[in-house]
Design a protein around this motif. Structure first.
Motif: not given
Length: 135
Positions: A42-45, A50-53, A55-61
């Motif tokens: 939740q904190l990271l989201a 601004e990066h949600e959606g 391509p690199f969002y999930e690997p970053l998370m």
């Protein structure tokens, strides 16, 4: 003036927290607050909203959830631009020698670039990010 500095999981795993703080203090900045934690999704989201959606969002998370992070409220005149110069280019391979990423970072061939640190990029993002990490 303050900025948020994050020592990312790769920096923590490699025991580079002290070196990163040393470089900040050597530059004349002051550690006003410091916290070591495993951030929640939740904190990271909220942090990476601004990066949600992208391509690199999930690997970053996934990377940022992979271990402990050290959050630092760093203080000093023109600290936002000063820390970003100290950190160097977000691409460790191209970061200039003498910068945190240039001296300590490299490309590990991972899904997302592991570049040791984050620094707020503006007064607005610093205020928002500091409130998130030090609420």
């Amino acid at each position: 003036m303050q900025t948020l500095v994050l020592c990312k999981p790769d920096a923590v795993r490699r025991n580079l927290i002290g070196e990163i703080i040393r470089r900040c203090e050597q530059k004349g900045y002051v550690v006003a607050k410091l916290a070591k934690l495993v951030p929640s999704r939740q904190l990271l989201a909220q942090h990476y909203l601004e990066h949600e959606g992208k391509p690199f969002y999930e690997p970053l998370m996934e990377f940022m959830l992979s271990g402990e992070v050290v959050a630092i409220a760093l203080e000093g005149e023109r600290v936002i631009e000063g820390f970003r110069a100290l950190a160097g280019s977000t691409e460790p391979t191209l970061a200039a020698p003498g910068t945190i990423r240039g001296d300590l970072g490299r490309d590990w061939g991972t899904k997302v670039v592991q570049n040791l640190v984050h620094g707020s990029d503006s007064d607005e993002s610093a205020a928002r990010e500091l409130a998130l990490w030090f609420s």
